[in-house]
Design a protein around this motif. Structure first.
Motif, PDB file in Angstrom:
ATOM      1  N   PRO A 178       0.835  -1.198   0.000  1.00 51.91           N
ATOM      2  CA  PRO A 178       0.000   0.000   0.000  1.00 51.91           C
ATOM      3  C   PRO A 178       0.873   1.253   0.000  1.00 51.91           C
ATOM      4  O   PRO A 178       2.086   1.192   0.234  1.00 51.91           O
ATOM      5  CB  PRO A 178      -0.789  -0.125   1.316  1.00 51.91           C
ATOM      6  N   ASP A 179       0.268   2.400  -0.268  1.00 54.37           N
ATOM      7  CA  ASP A 179       1.001   3.672  -0.227  1.00 54.37           C
ATOM      8  C   ASP A 179       1.249   4.131   1.198  1.00 54.37           C
ATOM      9  O   ASP A 179       2.285   4.695   1.511  1.00 54.37           O
ATOM     10  CB  ASP A 179       0.215   4.763  -0.969  1.00 54.37           C
ATOM     11  N   VAL A 180       0.254   3.905   2.060  1.00 58.04           N
ATOM     12  CA  VAL A 180       0.274   4.466   3.419  1.00 58.04           C
ATOM     13  C   VAL A 180      -0.159   3.394   4.418  1.00 58.04           C
ATOM     14  O   VAL A 180      -1.000   2.554   4.109  1.00 58.04           O
ATOM     15  CB  VAL A 180      -0.701   5.668   3.504  1.00 58.04           C
ATOM     16  N   VAL A 181       0.411   3.441   5.625  1.00 56.64           N
ATOM     17  CA  VAL A 181      -0.010   2.584   6.728  1.00 56.64           C
ATOM     18  C   VAL A 181      -0.464   3.490   7.868  1.00 56.64           C
ATOM     19  O   VAL A 181       0.267   4.390   8.289  1.00 56.64           O
ATOM     20  CB  VAL A 181       1.144   1.678   7.208  1.00 56.64           C
ATOM     21  N   LEU A 182      -1.698   3.266   8.363  1.00 59.38           N
ATOM     22  CA  LEU A 182      -2.227   4.014   9.502  1.00 59.38           C
ATOM     23  C   LEU A 182      -1.986   3.221  10.775  1.00 59.38           C
ATOM     24  O   LEU A 182      -2.184   2.006  10.791  1.00 59.38           O
ATOM     25  CB  LEU A 182      -3.731   4.243   9.338  1.00 59.38           C
ATOM     26  N   ALA A 183      -1.569   3.904  11.841  1.00 62.46           N
ATOM     27  CA  ALA A 183      -1.338   3.219  13.113  1.00 62.46           C
ATOM     28  C   ALA A 183      -1.669   4.162  14.260  1.00 62.46           C
ATOM     29  O   ALA A 183      -1.636   5.385  14.117  1.00 62.46           O
ATOM     30  CB  ALA A 183       0.111   2.762  13.211  1.00 62.46           C
ATOM     31  N   ASP A 184      -1.964   3.575  15.412  1.00 63.53           N
ATOM     32  CA  ASP A 184      -2.299   4.400  16.570  1.00 63.53           C
ATOM     33  C   ASP A 184      -1.048   4.718  17.395  1.00 63.53           C
ATOM     34  O   ASP A 184       0.063   4.372  17.023  1.00 63.53           O
ATOM     35  CB  ASP A 184      -3.383   3.733  17.413  1.00 63.53           C
ATOM     36  N   ARG A 185      -1.266   5.349  18.546  1.00 64.28           N
ATOM     37  CA  ARG A 185      -0.157   5.832  19.373  1.00 64.28           C
ATOM     38  C   ARG A 185       0.730   4.711  19.921  1.00 64.28           C
ATOM     39  O   ARG A 185       1.854   4.947  20.312  1.00 64.28           O
ATOM     40  CB  ARG A 185      -0.713   6.638  20.540  1.00 64.28           C
ATOM     41  N   GLY A 186       0.215   3.499  19.946  1.00 62.51           N
ATOM     42  CA  GLY A 186       1.000   2.369  20.443  1.00 62.51           C
ATOM     43  C   GLY A 186       2.240   2.102  19.601  1.00 62.51           C
ATOM     44  O   GLY A 186       3.182   1.479  20.064  1.00 62.51           O
ATOM     45  N   TYR A 187       2.237   2.562  18.351  1.00 66.17           N
ATOM     46  CA  TYR A 187       3.368   2.339  17.444  1.00 66.17           C
ATOM     47  C   TYR A 187       4.192   3.611  17.248  1.00 66.17           C
ATOM     48  O   TYR A 187       4.982   3.696  16.321  1.00 66.17           O
ATOM     49  CB  TYR A 187       2.862   1.833  16.090  1.00 66.17           C
ATOM     50  N   ASP A 188       4.021   4.603  18.124  1.00 64.79           N
ATOM     51  CA  ASP A 188       4.746   5.862  18.000  1.00 64.79           C
ATOM     52  C   ASP A 188       6.187   5.685  18.483  1.00 64.79           C
ATOM     53  O   ASP A 188       6.527   5.960  19.629  1.00 64.79           O
ATOM     54  CB  ASP A 188       4.042   6.955  18.811  1.00 64.79           C
ATOM     55  N   HIS A 189       7.015   5.202  17.590  1.00 66.77           N
ATOM     56  CA  HIS A 189       8.433   5.026  17.882  1.00 66.77           C
ATOM     57  C   HIS A 189       9.187   5.107  16.556  1.00 66.77           C
ATOM     58  O   HIS A 189       8.713   4.639  15.530  1.00 66.77           O
ATOM     59  CB  HIS A 189       8.680   3.672  18.559  1.00 66.77           C
ATOM     60  N   ASP A 190      10.352   5.704  16.583  1.00 68.72           N
ATOM     61  CA  ASP A 190      11.126   5.878  15.355  1.00 68.72           C
ATOM     62  C   ASP A 190      11.497   4.550  14.697  1.00 68.72           C
ATOM     63  O   ASP A 190      11.623   4.471  13.476  1.00 68.72           O
ATOM     64  CB  ASP A 190      12.402   6.686  15.634  1.00 68.72           C
ATOM     65  N   THR A 191      11.665   3.509  15.505  1.00 70.64           N
ATOM     66  CA  THR A 191      12.003   2.202  14.950  1.00 70.64           C
ATOM     67  C   THR A 191      10.931   1.730  13.980  1.00 70.64           C
ATOM     68  O   THR A 191      11.231   1.267  12.876  1.00 70.64           O
ATOM     69  CB  THR A 191      12.153   1.161  16.082  1.00 70.64           C
ATOM     70  N   TYR A 192       9.658   1.853  14.389  1.00 72.68           N
ATOM     71  CA  TYR A 192       8.559   1.418  13.526  1.00 72.68           C
ATOM     72  C   TYR A 192       8.459   2.286  12.277  1.00 72.68           C
ATOM     73  O   TYR A 192       8.206   1.781  11.182  1.00 72.68           O
ATOM     74  CB  TYR A 192       7.233   1.439  14.288  1.00 72.68           C
ATOM     75  N   ARG A 193       8.664   3.577  12.451  1.00 72.67           N
ATOM     76  CA  ARG A 193       8.607   4.474  11.289  1.00 72.67           C
ATOM     77  C   ARG A 193       9.693   4.100  10.265  1.00 72.67           C
ATOM     78  O   ARG A 193       9.437   4.044   9.071  1.00 72.67           O
ATOM     79  CB  ARG A 193       8.780   5.917  11.736  1.00 72.67           C
ATOM     80  N   ARG A 194      10.897   3.847  10.752  1.00 73.93           N
ATOM     81  CA  ARG A 194      11.992   3.477   9.852  1.00 73.93           C
ATOM     82  C   ARG A 194      11.712   2.159   9.138  1.00 73.93           C
ATOM     83  O   ARG A 194      11.964   2.024   7.940  1.00 73.93           O
ATOM     84  CB  ARG A 194      13.309   3.386  10.622  1.00 73.93           C
TER      85      ARG A 194
END
Length: 108
Positions: A15-31
């Protein structure tokens, strides 16, 4: 991951974009998501509720809430997958039917 339908040509696999909630707010997941070539839309901790991806995700959360109206689906008691899926399908059909009846009553 199954193919993403869209424009003609070679089927897309991501997909183009992945939506996630605050539980995944970490730079590791973003990278990790960026490395896969997908743009992460992850809500930031400390932001107001209903901001950012929460606006789109609310539809999914509401659907889960509707399914959890049925006690048998709230906690999975069935061992067999086919029976659980049958109850899930029946629950979704009832939700759609109730919604159609409600909209039909207000239109008429």
């Amino acid at each position: 991951m199954p193919h993403v339908r869209g424009k003609r040509g070679l089927p897309r696999r991501r997909p183009d974009v992945v939506l996630a909630d605050r539980g995944y707010d970490h730079d590791t997941y973003r990278r990790l998501v960026w490395v896969l070539g997908v743009k992460p839309l992850i809500a930031r901790r400390g932001t107001e509720h209903g901001s950012g991806p929460g606006i789109q995700r609310w539809v999914v959360e509401r659907a889960f809430a509707h399914v959890h109206w049925f006690c048998r689906l709230r906690i999975r008691w069935e061992i067999r997958d086919d029976i659980h899926e049958a109850f899930l399908t029946l629950g979704c059909a009832l939700i759609c039917w109730r919604r159609l009846m409600r909209s039909r009553g207000s239109a008429g």
